[in-house]
Design a protein around this motif. Structure first.
Motif, mmCIF file in Angstrom:
data_model
loop_
_atom_site.group_PDB
_atom_site.id
_atom_site.type_symbol
_atom_site.label_atom_id
_atom_site.label_comp_id
_atom_site.label_asym_id
_atom_site.label_seq_id
_atom_site.Cartn_x
_atom_site.Cartn_y
_atom_site.Cartn_z
ATOM 1 N N TRP A 324 13.528 -32.474 -6.519
ATOM 2 C CA TRP A 324 13.169 -32.581 -7.746
ATOM 3 C C TRP A 324 11.758 -32.954 -8.735
ATOM 4 N N PRO A 325 11.211 -33.995 -7.910
ATOM 5 C CA PRO A 325 9.860 -34.210 -8.900
ATOM 6 C C PRO A 325 8.915 -33.082 -8.560
ATOM 7 N N THR A 326 9.248 -32.534 -8.273
ATOM 8 C CA THR A 326 8.288 -31.027 -8.213
ATOM 9 C C THR A 326 7.978 -30.380 -9.121
ATOM 10 N N LEU A 327 9.604 -29.792 -9.214
ATOM 11 C CA LEU A 327 10.432 -28.935 -10.112
ATOM 12 C C LEU A 327 10.181 -29.390 -11.474
ATOM 13 N N ILE A 328 9.745 -30.975 -12.073
ATOM 14 C CA ILE A 328 9.873 -30.887 -13.207
ATOM 15 C C ILE A 328 7.948 -31.013 -13.344
ATOM 16 N N SER A 329 7.349 -31.303 -12.465
ATOM 17 C CA SER A 329 5.831 -31.141 -12.239
ATOM 18 C C SER A 329 5.238 -29.243 -12.500
ATOM 19 N N ILE A 330 6.026 -28.641 -12.083
ATOM 20 C CA ILE A 330 5.295 -26.908 -11.928
ATOM 21 C C ILE A 330 6.579 -26.691 -13.565
ATOM 22 N N VAL A 331 7.542 -26.998 -14.075
ATOM 23 C CA VAL A 331 8.040 -26.455 -15.018
ATOM 24 C C VAL A 331 6.762 -27.120 -15.966
ATOM 25 N N GLU A 332 6.419 -28.143 -16.092
ATOM 26 C CA GLU A 332 5.618 -28.656 -17.394
ATOM 27 C C GLU A 332 4.686 -27.607 -17.054
ATOM 28 N N HIS A 333 4.229 -27.675 -16.113
ATOM 29 C CA HIS A 333 2.706 -26.809 -16.592
ATOM 30 C C HIS A 333 2.722 -25.087 -17.197
ATOM 31 N N SER A 334 4.644 -25.253 -16.648
ATOM 32 C CA SER A 334 4.713 -23.336 -17.230
ATOM 33 C C SER A 334 4.733 -22.997 -18.369
ATOM 34 N N ASP A 335 5.422 -24.374 -18.579
ATOM 35 C CA ASP A 335 6.296 -24.444 -20.337
ATOM 36 C C ASP A 335 7.443 -23.743 -20.613
ATOM 37 N N LEU A 336 8.125 -23.721 -19.430
ATOM 38 C CA LEU A 336 9.160 -23.035 -19.591
ATOM 39 C C LEU A 336 10.555 -23.821 -19.294
ATOM 40 N N LYS A 337 11.510 -23.243 -19.367
ATOM 41 C CA LYS A 337 12.544 -24.571 -19.578
ATOM 42 C C LYS A 337 13.880 -23.997 -18.576
ATOM 43 N N MET A 338 13.566 -24.903 -17.757
ATOM 44 C CA MET A 338 15.190 -24.777 -16.669
ATOM 45 C C MET A 338 16.318 -24.468 -16.849
ATOM 46 N N THR A 339 17.003 -23.591 -16.364
ATOM 47 C CA THR A 339 18.826 -23.597 -16.804
ATOM 48 C C THR A 339 19.296 -23.842 -14.733
ATOM 49 N N CYS A 340 19.379 -24.606 -14.380
ATOM 50 C CA CYS A 340 20.250 -25.460 -12.955
ATOM 51 C C CYS A 340 20.959 -25.208 -12.759
ATOM 52 N N PHE A 341 21.383 -24.276 -11.586
ATOM 53 C CA PHE A 341 23.254 -23.904 -11.561
ATOM 54 C C PHE A 341 23.311 -24.498 -10.853
ATOM 55 N N ILE A 342 24.073 -26.143 -10.654
ATOM 56 C CA ILE A 342 24.459 -27.218 -10.160
ATOM 57 C C ILE A 342 26.011 -25.858 -8.920
ATOM 58 N N GLN A 343 25.813 -26.254 -7.161
ATOM 59 C CA GLN A 343 26.648 -26.382 -6.577
ATOM 60 C C GLN A 343 26.957 -27.026 -5.980
ATOM 61 N N PRO A 344 28.166 -28.138 -5.910
ATOM 62 C CA PRO A 344 28.613 -29.557 -5.010
ATOM 63 C C PRO A 344 28.704 -29.525 -3.890
ATOM 64 N N GLN A 345 29.219 -28.256 -3.409
ATOM 65 C CA GLN A 345 28.720 -28.089 -2.109
ATOM 66 C C GLN A 345 29.077 -26.593 -1.878
ATOM 67 N N ALA A 346 28.446 -26.600 -0.070
ATOM 68 C CA ALA A 346 27.859 -24.807 0.172
ATOM 69 C C ALA A 346 29.808 -24.430 0.577
#
Length: 611
Positions: A324-346
């Motif tokens: 999660w911390p890495t995703l925040i950093s990447i997205v902030e540099h890209s100026d895009l918005k995330m949609t995170c598709f939750i997978q409670p379990q596989a």
């Protein structure tokens, strides 16, 4: 030595700072309505007419009464016919199809704006004579794929019509492809086979092609490239031509070598051809840039032994503290918005149940990052998709969360099953689905009369040249992208490359390198994009020009268009706003139903024959 007065002052200041810090965090926490989906788009049944239009087969040529139509000659059910139909739907043109030129001639139908031939075999003998007459009357002729160089070489009249001066070879081996600026948005691009061994899989374009040399009066948009030692004695103008235009009389003849009109790459190329053959062009787009994190986060500590060995943390710990911390950093540099598709379990058979302890944490984080939470329909093991949906529904119900999920990810093979379950409580608010890239479906469409389908355009992990060309074409045609990062292989690694440090490095590099030319378009979550997709699919429009004023009439206010010109710049706009995309390309926001665009005083009018 500090006096009592100073000591007391220092203590007071520290207490005040602590209070302010804690109080601001409390206020932020209270203001963060994390349990409400601010992006949610209400599901509504507004797609019936669009679905009927997309399925319509126009075989009655007596209905061909408008210039805003395209005639396809060939197998309409084939790959090229399918893509031409999708493009026609996007630009709001009528498409008609015939299996031969004679079938169209006998109908005595109206001359369409554009005629697309599946191959050169439909331009032989009298058929070619007819095409020459249509072209002189102003029709745009497109040869979708030149397949038989021997047939072309033996037909001098066809060679002249296409603008080919010589067939050098029936097949040569290229080392790459060069796309010139002007046809697609994004500027010039070279797709040369990499030297580094670990990058060679990027080159997946067709490199065994006929070598056509075009003559004067033509304009080249794409050429083949040889290895440096081979190309030293070859002039640039003599390189194998892959896409070009032969401008004759009032019309234009375009030719394509290769399968570029047989997948979603076709849409942007056809828009570019229309622009090149016209004084200007204006067409509707979606205007949405999406970033989909699939199967993240997860809430079940499955496959724990392997996770502990690789990261010394459980699945939930790796997601929260590493990914999660890495995703925040990447997205902030890209100026895009995330949609995170939750997978409670596989795995629904291993007895390990998900823990909702961190659901609140992620919903708060999503809110702060202007991200959206969606649902993943993917799983590794379960008796059925319905069982998975039921078990996930129980998980969210037990978490006592009121968050309404408007977007869901499904593998293409499961789309029908997901639609059949769409009235179940967990999915009742889902108004848009996404799936991996597939030619089975258009880039954006209605999956049902109330649920849209937004296909993934690019895999953030695997960059290839064909995918890059397709992405540029879709951006040119729709102002749309959907970049996916599927994290399931991180939690269930299949090989040594399925490590987060490798994945995040490649993902960040691809995202920040290849998509950065299109930040003029709006960053959206999938639900925000859904609203724009619905507007795009339902909009209709007309446009006209009188001197230097272009008038756009649209059935939908708050819709988006691209205006492409040839040197003319926008001086003023009424009823909307404009943003420059690049040279001769503008993003138009139609804020009202009528938009008037004033361009600078026309000097020499654009003449496509001499470009």
């Amino acid at each position: 030595m500090v006096s009592k007065r100073k000591f007391f002052s220092i203590v007071i200041m520290m207490v005040v700072l602590l209070f302010l810090t804690q109080f601001s965090m409390v206020l932020r926490d209270q203001a963060n309505q994390y349990d409400a989906n601010a992006s949610l788009s209400e599901r509504k049944a507004d797609g019936k007419e669009v679905i009927e239009q997309s399925k319509a087969e126009r075989k009655d040529l007596s209905l061909l009464i408008s210039e805003k139509s395209v005639l396809f000659i060939g197998d309409v059910s084939g790959a090229m016919g399918t893509e031409v139909k999708r493009w026609a739907d996007y630009v709001k043109w009528d498409m008609f199809s015939v299996k031969s030129m004679d079938e169209y001639i006998q109908s005595k139908a109206h001359l369409p704006e554009m005629i697309i031939l599946e191959s050169e075999k439909y331009a032989q003998g009298e058929d070619l004579d007819c095409l020459e007459r249509f072209q002189k009357r102003g029709a745009i002729i497109v040869f979708g794929c030149l397949e038989d160089p021997a047939l072309i070489e033996n037909n001098e009249e066809l060679m002249h019509f296409l603008g080919i001066s010589k067939v050098i070879s029936e097949k040569v081996k290229l080392n790459g492809v060069k796309l010139f600026e002007g046809l697609l948005l994004g500027g010039e691009q070279i797709y040369e086979t990499p030297v580094k061994e670990n990058e060679k899989d990027r080159q997946d374009l067709t490199l065994d092609v006929p070598w056509y040399q075009v003559g004067s009066g033509t304009k080249t948009y794409m050429v083949g490239m040889f290895k440096e030692e081979t190309s030293r004695d070859i002039k640039n103008e003599d390189l194998p031509t892959l896409i070009w235009r032969n401008g004759m009389y009032r019309g234009s003849i375009f030719a394509v070598v290769g399968d570029y009109l047989k997948d979603s790459t076709a849409s942007g190329i056809l828009d570019g051809m229309l622009t090149e053959a016209s004084e200007y062009s204006i067409y509707p787009i979606v205007n949405a840039q999406n970033l989909s994190m699939v199967n993240f986060p997860g809430f079940a500590d499955e496959n724990n032994a392997e996770m502990m060995e690789l990261y010394s943390q459980s699945v939930t710990g790796v997601g929260r503290d590493v990914i999660w911390p890495t995703l925040i950093s990447i997205v902030e540099h890209s100026d895009l918005k995330m949609t995170c598709f939750i997978q409670p379990q596989a795995d629904y058979k291993d007895g390990i149940e998900p823990d909702s302890e961190f659901l609140e944490f992620y919903l708060k984080q999503f809110k702060e990052q202007s991200a959206e939470a969606g649902l993943s329909m993917e799983y590794k093991s379960a008796d059925s998709l319905e069982e998975k949906v039921d078990r996930d529904g129980e998980f969210f119900a037990n978490a006592d969360s009121d968050y309404r999920y408007g977007a869901a990810f499904s593998e293409e093979r499961d789309l029908t099953d997901v639609l059949n379950l769409s009235e179940i409580k967990l999915l009742k608010d889902v108004s848009t689905l996404i799936c991996e890239y597939t030619e089975k479906h258009p880039v954006v469409s209605y999956a049902s009369d109330s649920i849209t389908l937004q296909s993934v355009v690019g895999d953030g992990m695997h960059y290839t040249y064909s995918a890059d060309l397709r992405m540029r074409s879709i951006q040119s045609a729709l102002g749309y992208t959907n970049i996916m990062l599927n994290l399931q292989d991180i939690f269930w690694p299949q090989n040594e490359k399925d490590r987060w440090e490798i994945m995040e490095r490649r993902f960040a590099s691809n995202l920040l390198t290849y998509w950065n030319k299109f930040n003029c378009f709006t960053a959206t979550t999938l639900s925000e994009s859904d609203r724009r997709v619905r507007t795009f699919l339902n909009v209709d429009y007309t446009e006209s020009r009188e001197e230097n004023v272009i008038t756009l009439n649209t059935t939908k206010a708050d819709s988006w268009f691209i205006l492409r010109t040839h040197g003319e710049k926008i001086e003023d706009i009424e009823g909307g706003s404009q943003t420059k995309i690049e040279k001769d390309a503008y993003l138009i926001h139609a804020e009202d139903h009528t938009v008037k665009i004033q361009v600078d005083e026309p000097g020499l009018s654009y003449d496509s024959r001499h470009q």
